[in-house]
Design a protein around this motif. Structure first.
Motif, PDB file in Angstrom:
ATOM      1  N   PHE A  73       8.989 -13.667 -11.418  1.00 51.42           N
ATOM      2  CA  PHE A  73       8.471 -13.048 -10.195  1.00 51.42           C
ATOM      3  C   PHE A  73       7.879 -11.683 -10.555  1.00 51.42           C
ATOM      4  O   PHE A  73       8.546 -10.840 -11.144  1.00 51.42           O
ATOM      5  CB  PHE A  73       9.593 -12.897  -9.175  1.00 51.42           C
ATOM      6  CG  PHE A  73       9.138 -12.284  -7.882  1.00 51.42           C
ATOM      7  CD1 PHE A  73       8.497 -13.052  -6.920  1.00 51.42           C
ATOM      8  CD2 PHE A  73       9.330 -10.933  -7.626  1.00 51.42           C
ATOM      9  CE1 PHE A  73       8.059 -12.485  -5.734  1.00 51.42           C
ATOM     10  CE2 PHE A  73       8.897 -10.364  -6.444  1.00 51.42           C
ATOM     11  CZ  PHE A  73       8.260 -11.138  -5.496  1.00 51.42           C
ATOM     12  N   GLU A  84      -2.211 -17.591  -4.537  1.00 50.31           N
ATOM     13  CA  GLU A  84      -2.532 -19.018  -4.431  1.00 50.31           C
ATOM     14  C   GLU A  84      -4.013 -19.263  -4.721  1.00 50.31           C
ATOM     15  O   GLU A  84      -4.375 -20.272  -5.340  1.00 50.31           O
ATOM     16  CB  GLU A  84      -2.179 -19.545  -3.036  1.00 50.31           C
ATOM     17  CG  GLU A  84      -2.232 -21.060  -2.994  1.00 50.31           C
ATOM     18  CD  GLU A  84      -2.475 -21.615  -1.613  1.00 50.31           C
ATOM     19  OE1 GLU A  84      -1.990 -21.033  -0.628  1.00 50.31           O
ATOM     20  OE2 GLU A  84      -3.185 -22.633  -1.525  1.00 50.31           O
ATOM     21  N   ALA A 119       7.671 -17.064  -2.461  1.00 45.30           N
ATOM     22  CA  ALA A 119       8.159 -16.485  -3.722  1.00 45.30           C
ATOM     23  C   ALA A 119       8.990 -15.236  -3.429  1.00 45.30           C
ATOM     24  O   ALA A 119      10.063 -15.039  -4.002  1.00 45.30           O
ATOM     25  CB  ALA A 119       6.977 -16.150  -4.628  1.00 45.30           C
ATOM     26  N   GLY A 175      -0.537 -18.216   1.238  1.00 46.94           N
ATOM     27  CA  GLY A 175      -0.578 -18.090  -0.214  1.00 46.94           C
ATOM     28  C   GLY A 175      -0.433 -16.669  -0.735  1.00 46.94           C
ATOM     29  O   GLY A 175      -0.621 -16.418  -1.923  1.00 46.94           O
ATOM     30  N   CYS A 176      -0.063 -15.715   0.123  1.00 48.23           N
ATOM     31  CA  CYS A 176       0.051 -14.328  -0.367  1.00 48.23           C
ATOM     32  C   CYS A 176       1.347 -14.123  -1.153  1.00 48.23           C
ATOM     33  O   CYS A 176       1.496 -13.126  -1.852  1.00 48.23           O
ATOM     34  CB  CYS A 176      -0.061 -13.317   0.771  1.00 48.23           C
ATOM     35  SG  CYS A 176       1.365 -13.286   1.871  1.00 48.23           S
ATOM     36  N   ARG A 231       5.494  -6.436  -6.726  1.00 47.65           N
ATOM     37  CA  ARG A 231       6.117  -6.337  -5.399  1.00 47.65           C
ATOM     38  C   ARG A 231       7.303  -5.388  -5.418  1.00 47.65           C
ATOM     39  O   ARG A 231       8.329  -5.639  -4.749  1.00 47.65           O
ATOM     40  CB  ARG A 231       6.570  -7.732  -4.910  1.00 47.65           C
ATOM     41  CG  ARG A 231       5.439  -8.749  -4.721  1.00 47.65           C
ATOM     42  CD  ARG A 231       4.506  -8.349  -3.644  1.00 47.65           C
ATOM     43  NE  ARG A 231       3.651  -9.431  -3.172  1.00 47.65           N
ATOM     44  CZ  ARG A 231       2.674  -9.231  -2.291  1.00 47.65           C
ATOM     45  NH1 ARG A 231       2.409  -8.029  -1.827  1.00 47.65           N
ATOM     46  NH2 ARG A 231       1.939 -10.239  -1.876  1.00 47.65           N
ATOM     47  N   MET A 258      -1.516  -9.457  -3.041  1.00 53.72           N
ATOM     48  CA  MET A 258      -0.939  -8.557  -4.048  1.00 53.72           C
ATOM     49  C   MET A 258      -1.862  -7.376  -4.337  1.00 53.72           C
ATOM     50  O   MET A 258      -3.084  -7.511  -4.303  1.00 53.72           O
ATOM     51  CB  MET A 258      -0.692  -9.314  -5.350  1.00 53.72           C
ATOM     52  CG  MET A 258       0.325 -10.421  -5.184  1.00 53.72           C
ATOM     53  SD  MET A 258       0.656 -11.282  -6.721  1.00 53.72           S
ATOM     54  CE  MET A 258       1.858 -10.178  -7.461  1.00 53.72           C
ATOM     55  N   ARG A 310       7.188 -20.976  -9.980  1.00 50.66           N
ATOM     56  CA  ARG A 310       6.074 -21.768 -10.505  1.00 50.66           C
ATOM     57  C   ARG A 310       4.786 -21.076 -10.144  1.00 50.66           C
ATOM     58  O   ARG A 310       4.596 -20.641  -9.021  1.00 50.66           O
ATOM     59  CB  ARG A 310       6.051 -23.165  -9.867  1.00 50.66           C
ATOM     60  CG  ARG A 310       7.227 -24.039 -10.172  1.00 50.66           C
ATOM     61  CD  ARG A 310       7.349 -24.440 -11.610  1.00 50.66           C
ATOM     62  NE  ARG A 310       6.252 -25.293 -12.092  1.00 50.66           N
ATOM     63  CZ  ARG A 310       6.104 -25.648 -13.363  1.00 50.66           C
ATOM     64  NH1 ARG A 310       6.940 -25.191 -14.284  1.00 50.66           N
ATOM     65  NH2 ARG A 310       5.114 -26.427 -13.729  1.00 50.66           N
TER      66      ARG A 310
HETATM   67  N1  LIG Z   1       5.152 -12.029  -7.060  1.00 48.86           N
HETATM   68  C1  LIG Z   1       4.855 -13.206  -7.614  1.00 48.86           C
HETATM   69  N2  LIG Z   1       5.074 -13.454  -8.924  1.00 48.86           N
HETATM   70  C2  LIG Z   1       4.766 -14.636  -9.475  1.00 48.86           C
HETATM   71  N3  LIG Z   1       4.230 -15.669  -8.808  1.00 48.86           N
HETATM   72  C3  LIG Z   1       3.985 -15.493  -7.505  1.00 48.86           C
HETATM   73  C4  LIG Z   1       4.276 -14.259  -6.844  1.00 48.86           C
HETATM   74  N4  LIG Z   1       3.909 -14.383  -5.554  1.00 48.86           N
HETATM   75  C5  LIG Z   1       3.440 -15.632  -5.414  1.00 48.86           C
HETATM   76  N5  LIG Z   1       3.470 -16.310  -6.571  1.00 48.86           N
HETATM   77  C6  LIG Z   1       3.002 -17.685  -6.803  1.00 48.86           C
HETATM   78  O1  LIG Z   1       1.777 -17.839  -6.099  1.00 48.86           O
HETATM   79  C7  LIG Z   1       1.725 -19.060  -5.391  1.00 48.86           C
HETATM   80  C8  LIG Z   1       1.608 -18.806  -3.885  1.00 48.86           C
HETATM   81  O2  LIG Z   1       2.762 -18.107  -3.438  1.00 48.86           O
HETATM   82  P1  LIG Z   1       3.699 -18.634  -2.239  1.00 48.86           P
HETATM   83  O3  LIG Z   1       3.792 -20.099  -2.209  1.00 48.86           O
HETATM   84  O4  LIG Z   1       4.954 -17.863  -2.312  1.00 48.86           O
HETATM   85  O5  LIG Z   1       2.820 -18.130  -1.002  1.00 48.86           O
HETATM   86  P2  LIG Z   1       3.132 -18.305   0.539  1.00 48.86           P
HETATM   87  O6  LIG Z   1       2.708 -17.035   1.185  1.00 48.86           O
HETATM   88  O7  LIG Z   1       4.507 -18.760   0.748  1.00 48.86           O
HETATM   89  O8  LIG Z   1       2.117 -19.458   0.912  1.00 48.86           O
HETATM   90  P3  LIG Z   1       2.108 -20.391   2.232  1.00 48.86           P
HETATM   91  O9  LIG Z   1       1.467 -19.547   3.286  1.00 48.86           O
HETATM   92  O10 LIG Z   1       1.228 -21.535   1.833  1.00 48.86           O
HETATM   93  O11 LIG Z   1       3.507 -20.775   2.520  1.00 48.86           O
HETATM   94  C9  LIG Z   1       2.994 -19.799  -5.774  1.00 48.86           C
HETATM   95  O12 LIG Z   1       2.703 -20.628  -6.886  1.00 48.86           O
HETATM   96  C10 LIG Z   1       3.944 -18.694  -6.178  1.00 48.86           C
HETATM   97  O13 LIG Z   1       4.915 -19.137  -7.073  1.00 48.86           O
END
Ligand SMILES: Nc1ncnc2c1ncn2[C@@H]1O[C@H](COP(=O)(O)OP(=O)(O)OP(=O)(O)O)[C@@H](O)[C@H]1O
Ligand SMILES: [Mg+2]
Length: 339
Positions: free
Chosen positions: A15, A222, A49, A44-45, A18, A191, A7
């Motif tokens: 995805f 994020e 995902a 949110g980095c 990366r 990213m 999402r």
């Molecule tokens: N490589 C990617 N491709 C597509 N969407 C991505 C990618 N990386 C992250 N996202 C999207 O960006 C948003 C933030 O990513 P994610 O929740 O994985 O970050 P996080 O580092 O786990 O954050 P937190 O520190 O809050 O746990 C989410 O909606 C995620 O689906």
């Protein structure tokens, strides 16, 4: 390799990018982890995902994977498993003494199920634990990592390969976990420009230029999501960040010297190293609130690509970096400085 769906900004997307991280995941799948691998990086980095994509890499290579996610809103998202281990998980869960709402019960269930899987399903087992330190408290992080190491060193279970990965956005992770030889610490950054451009390209318009999105979010998916969801209203996002992180209180509690150093850190975060003796307390507060991140052991392990060496526009120094330019902007406003 199949790319998982995730999402993003209310859309279901593939995805993205990366690629370096995915090659690293393939290598890890080949050799297993000798120590629990702790991945930490800005909020949110994309850690969650990435773990979901790593699950897919491991699954394709015959692993039984259990993915625990204690901070997930829905209970059913807290314990995910590849198909080859689902029945075992069901059996373990139905006999659990506690509830899956409790992080230690969740981890216990995961470890027990992998233990059984190694005996009867496959010799390749993996535990992916998302944001567990946040769930159990950073004070228990060390014990938890030690327990996971014991799992790797399990004398009673015969397995062919094991992978244990823990993710964390807790600022103090490095200080708490990094000083032990029980874990291998990896840092994940926002990213790179190309990958971020792919996500930007998916957002419906009208939207500001890509350069402007990059300058505000600094590659953080994020923050890109937030910009889009709040109609690119930077003021509102900065305001809510300030509230979430108690930035106004932080700034009000500073000494005159700290105040001066912080103002300088807006332009160059490396002042925090140059004046470390005076800035030590300030650095702790900024790290603890997930405003900056320490990046100075650049030859240590990075997941995917490290940030560029020094990017003043994004607030990236050689030693410290603002998590995103929006975080820096929230601090700038709290200091009463013009944008
Ligand atoms: N490589 C990617 N491709 C597509 N969407 C991505 C990618 N990386 C992250 N996202 C999207 O960006 C948003 C933030 O990513 P994610 O929740 O994985 O970050 P996080 O580092 O786990 O954050 P937190 O520190 O809050 O746990 C989410 O909606 C995620 O689906
Ligand atoms: Mg996450």
């Amino acid at each position: 390799m199949r790319r998982v769906r995730t999402r993003f900004a209310g859309l279901e997307v593939e995805f993205a990018d990366r690629d370096v991280a995915l090659r690293q995941a393939e290598e890890i799948a080949e050799r297993g982890t000798r120590w629990p691998l702790v991945v930490y990086g800005p909020e949110g980095c994309g850690k969650t995902a990435l773990l979901r994509q790593v699950e897919e890499v491991l699954r394709e290579r015959g692993y039984a994977v259990i993915h625990v996610n204690p901070m997930a809103k829905r209970l059913e998202d807290r314990l995910l498993a590849t198909r080859n281990v689902k029945d075992i998980v069901r059996g373990v869960v139905s006999a659990l003494p506690g509830s899956l709402a409790d992080a230690s019960t969740l981890l216990y269930a995961a470890v027990e199920a992998l233990h059984r899987a190694a005996k009867s399903v496959t010799g390749r087992i993996a535990l992916l634990a998302d944001d567990v330190f946040q769930a159990v408290g950073l004070d228990k992080a060390e014990t938890l990592v030690k327990e996971l190491l014991n799992m790797i060193e399990w004398p009673s279970v015969k397995y062919e390969k094991i992978v244990v990965i823990v993710s964390s956005s807790e600022g103090m992770t490095r200080e708490r976990v990094g000083r032990h030889r029980w874990a291998e610490l990896y840092v994940m950054w926002n990213m790179p420009r190309d990958g971020f451009a792919q996500l930007y390209g998916l957002l419906p318009g009208p939207k500001p230029s890509f350069d402007s999105a990059w300058r505000w979010a600094g590659g953080n998916p994020e923050m890109l999501e937030r910009l889009y969801m709040r109609s690119w209203d930077v003021g509102r996002i900065v305001g809510s960040l300030a509230g979430e992180k108690g930035i106004v209180e932080l700034v009000k509690g500073l000494s005159d010297t700290e105040d001066e150093i912080l103002a300088e850190a807006l332009e160059d975060p490396d002042v925090l190293v140059r004046r470390y003796r005076e800035a030590e307390g300030l650095v702790r507060k900024l790290v603890d609130r997930n405003l900056i991140i320490r990046i100075w052991e650049r030859d240590l392990n990075w997941v995917d690509q490290p940030p560029p060496e020094r990017d003043p526009e994004l607030g990236v120094g050689l030693y410290y970096a603002w998590q995103t330019p929006l975080h820096r902007e929230a601090v700038r406003r709290a200091l009463g400085q013009p944008p």
